[in-house]
Write an enzyme that holds these catalytic residues in place. Structure first.
Site, mmCIF file in Angstrom:
data_model
loop_
_atom_site.group_PDB
_atom_site.id
_atom_site.type_symbol
_atom_site.label_atom_id
_atom_site.label_comp_id
_atom_site.label_asym_id
_atom_site.label_seq_id
_atom_site.Cartn_x
_atom_site.Cartn_y
_atom_site.Cartn_z
ATOM 1 N N GLU A 1 62.094 50.742 56.873
ATOM 2 C CA GLU A 1 60.678 50.409 57.031
ATOM 3 C C GLU A 1 59.962 51.631 57.610
ATOM 4 O O GLU A 1 59.855 51.798 58.826
ATOM 5 C CB GLU A 1 60.502 49.214 57.973
ATOM 6 C CG GLU A 1 59.035 48.807 58.096
ATOM 7 C CD GLU A 1 58.686 48.155 59.419
ATOM 8 O OE1 GLU A 1 59.546 48.163 60.332
ATOM 9 O OE2 GLU A 1 57.559 47.667 59.552
ATOM 10 N N ASP B 1 54.030 41.789 57.185
ATOM 11 C CA ASP B 1 53.359 42.649 58.169
ATOM 12 C C ASP B 1 51.905 42.946 57.817
ATOM 13 O O ASP B 1 51.221 43.647 58.572
ATOM 14 C CB ASP B 1 54.109 43.973 58.313
ATOM 15 C CG ASP B 1 55.313 43.846 59.229
ATOM 16 O OD1 ASP B 1 55.280 43.010 60.150
ATOM 17 O OD2 ASP B 1 56.290 44.592 59.020
ATOM 18 N N ASP C 1 64.558 47.775 60.059
ATOM 19 C CA ASP C 1 63.302 47.613 60.787
ATOM 20 C C ASP C 1 63.042 48.850 61.654
ATOM 21 O O ASP C 1 63.945 49.336 62.335
ATOM 22 C CB ASP C 1 63.421 46.355 61.665
ATOM 23 C CG ASP C 1 62.115 45.980 62.316
ATOM 24 O OD1 ASP C 1 61.132 45.763 61.585
ATOM 25 O OD2 ASP C 1 62.078 45.891 63.562
#
Lengths: 479, 479
Positions: B238, B321, B208
């Site tokens: 990410e 997301d 992340d």
């Protein structure tokens, strides 16, 4: 109902360890190299010294040598406080203590030495960081765990002291949100914690403020489930006062016996007790007691609970919650020695608060939580009489489980016997500042103990009566 | 340096699961019976639906049947948020998900079906309840962990929104305190988390917001230590934009390839894209692209990173997301099908966001995190072309690791080949609303693929040139 308590406790000598302050492991470093308070500086309310369980392991031989066969650890679970009563996770031993790895090694090493290990269970409340409360803090009414605590309003004011804490918390301390024990899921969660650690081999639970939990049947269920795993597990509650409510045989095996502590200090130390150090506590080592008044208090205490419970009470002179006795009595060594003599000869398991046995000083919290001193700072006299008294308790089973009978009270002289079958022991204490003679009627005794294994009284049996003369501020054990 | 990425990823089809919303276990109840949001009601930002890993286990056969051989789970560790990006404990799977027990069973069951499992690693920040931050919150400067975070002042204002948050937190969100990765102890702590789960058998980490960690050498060390345990572990970051900084072979095997997502949607859906649903995101499915512009974007993307990396990119059309593609394009089914065709034929591992394969709708968060629908609500057409495209990708290794070459662009018609040794596949997409014919120069090809295994184009090879006619809004795969 026949009341049954664990036999081993009747023969145990406990040692209470406050893990942050007892010992740092020398041989196995922690995985974290973090800044800590200087070991040798006075403790503070919030600082960490970094004592850990690797250190406790290294001290097991010392404890064994002292005669200890059970340890009561104040909390060891992951907690955002040096005393670790603010539990963050009931399944993890605090990382600063060495984590579960260190604890399981400690448990094994202790058991190898035939030392039992009892943990402190803080089940009335958790901390603000505890996962299930933290989830409520983050998600408010959306949290699945809302009913696990006693929420009174939104948004929760957990950290803002200018707002009322809108949830139930222990003594109004918002750092310690109280579980809602009426919620069956929360209750089950706590029960499983209790079971888990007993399954892991822990020998019992000391229960923090158990009287705060009012849910009917809670402690009965706890006992049933714990004993189902290990019938010999010890369950001892932190109840300072009359504990009949919990000592009916269906809940605890004993309590922290502050009802013994107060009178014993009041008799041994008399007006040496420094009121400022004890006034805020729920035990009463004041006013000074003479022997007759002490006998009366002790008799009341012995009358309060069944004998099977008396034998598994946790008797103590001080703890992490009180000033240390030596400081309470203004460093008067005789007061401590006489109290210790009474402690070691009383029914129930004596508990020594770490460092007391080497004369460690300590006023109220945080001072009573100083680090265990270096050898050079030990008071060897204190250590020696501890060793001697512990050895005598182990040597004479009558001191462990024998009947207790007051034989004489006169002025400041207190005499009692412990009788187990044919074995009889007489204990006498003169807490006065003058030599004192006392006649002890031996008619309730089968034998005439005439050998002093502790202390140097003048003594003689004269047709069923023991003539005993004790120096000022002294005691003795006759066998 | 020779760049090496895990071979299995080159052949993988990922399925991204948001665990709270995917499936509730029917056969193994959770230990807690707590109130949850109604499964069928629209999701909220803070509510829990109670999806769990027992449920995911029960769906493994469905995934296997779909053709999935890798799962990427958004976070599963104990967290005080339904998306679980607010990590409370990196070593515990969330109790609502079934805890570590459920996860280890899932891992075993997935591996038995030859399905890999990749976890979401949130290592830039923790949550306010995370033990080491919570200790600072409780103890202030006395905490041993002060330097693990980016503390700027005292007292910490972690929950009082009227005060500035006086510590570094992710995008200024005080719920997410950032680690101080420059602190060697904190860094080591994170490295050990990474190692631990790989040791437990996890097949990789999706990282992340890894770009937030500026500490030199951090991700290089992470890769080295992870690959030392399992050289085949997949590390995917990410990063939404140009990721050359991290895709040099010393850090990640790939990134979440939003640079593929944006142009692919812009070409397939054109001006059907609902700007409001995508404007706040860091990918650009707008403005509409014609084939030539799409080719240019794709060529730039393929030029950006080494080929070995291209093959292990994580390609996606949407995620937790973003809004779901089907909603982004106003429920235009052809846009989704054409995008999916391009996804399944692109180098790198396709990733299907749970529910996309049955036509699940979803605008931006929280709507894109709806529960996986009941069978009666599945769009079986969507499911069928997913199965078909996945099967084709598995059937033709050229679609997995074959060279990618644009063969023709004309108006809205885009044609490319994938070539692996003697095996060649041609893929064509007409995203226009009119039928379109295109001549494809076959000179770069060794063969003349002439069988359509997907779609129904009119086609004929004429002395090295493929005459291809595609219906409006259609595509095909020729082998």
């Amino acid at each position: 109902m026949e009341i049954k308590t664990p036999d081993w406790v009747k023969h145990a000598i406990f040692y209470q360890i406050f893990p942050d302050r007892f010992a740092k492991g020398k041989h196995k470093p922690l995985p974290y190299n973090v800044p800590l308070e200087e070991w040798d500086l006075p403790p503070t309310l919030q600082g960490y010294k970094g004592g850990n369980l690797w250190g406790a392991i290294e001290k097991l031989d010392y404890l064994k040598d002292l005669g200890i066969n059970a340890i009561y650890f104040t909390p060891i679970f992951q907690s955002a406080s040096n005393h670790r009563y603010h539990t963050h996770d009931y399944y993890q031993v605090d990382p600063l203590l060495g984590g579960n790895e260190a604890f399981f090694e400690l448990l094994e090493e202790a058991h190898q030495r035939e030392i039992k290990v009892v943990l402190d269970g803080v089940f009335n409340h958790s901390s603000r960081g505890f996962f299930f409360f933290n989830d409520i803090l983050e998600n408010g009414p959306h949290s699945p765990w809302v009913d696990w605590f006693k929420i009174e309003g939104w948004p929760l004011s957990a950290y803002d002291g200018s707002q009322p804490a809108n949830y139930g918390s222990w003594v109004g301390n918002r750092a310690l949100p109280e579980f809602n024990h009426d919620n069956p899921e929360a209750r089950e969660y706590i029960m499983q914690i209790g079971e888990y650690w007993i399954q892991q081999g822990v020998d019992g639970w000391r229960l923090d403020v158990p009287f705060e939990i009012k849910t009917k049947g809670f402690w009965q269920e706890f006992r049933t489930r714990i004993k189902a795993i290990n019938p010999d597990a010890y369950i001892v509650g932190e109840v300072w006062t009359d504990s009949r409510e919990w000592l009916d045989g269906t809940q605890f095996d004993g309590v922290m016996n502050y009802l013994f502590t107060g009178p014993t200090i009041a008799f041994s130390a008399g007006d040496r007790v420094m009121y400022d150090l004890v006034k805020s506590q729920d035990y009463e080592p004041y006013p000074a007691l003479d022997a007759e008044s002490y006998a009366s208090k002790i008799q009341s205490l012995l009358d309060l609970y069944p004998w099977e419970i008396q034998l598994t009470q946790l008797n103590l002179l001080d703890s992490h919650d009180t000033a240390r006795l030596i400081s309470v009595v203004g460093d008067d060594r005789a007061s401590v020695e006489l109290s210790t003599l009474l402690l070691m000869t009383f029914p129930g398991a004596p508990s020594i608060y770490y460092g007391d046995e080497v004369g460690l000083l300590g006023r109220v919290d945080p001072d009573c939580r100083r680090v265990f001193p270096d050898k050079k700072d030990w008071n060897l006299d204190v250590l020696n009489y501890h060793k001697q008294l512990i050895a005598l308790r182990h040597q004479y089973p009558a001191l462990q489980t024998g009947k207790y009978r007051v034989l004489a009270t006169e002025g400041q002289v207190y005499v009692f016997s412990r009788t187990l079958e044919q074995s009889e022991v007489i204990v006498a204490v003169n807490s006065g500042t003058e030599s004192a003679s006392v006649q002890v009627d031996g008619e309730t005794l089968k034998t005439q103990p005439n050998q002093s294994v502790y202390g140097n009284p003048e003594m003689a049996w004269d047709s069923g009566t023991l003539q005993l003369k004790l120096s000022p501020r002294s005691g003795c054990i006759l066998v």
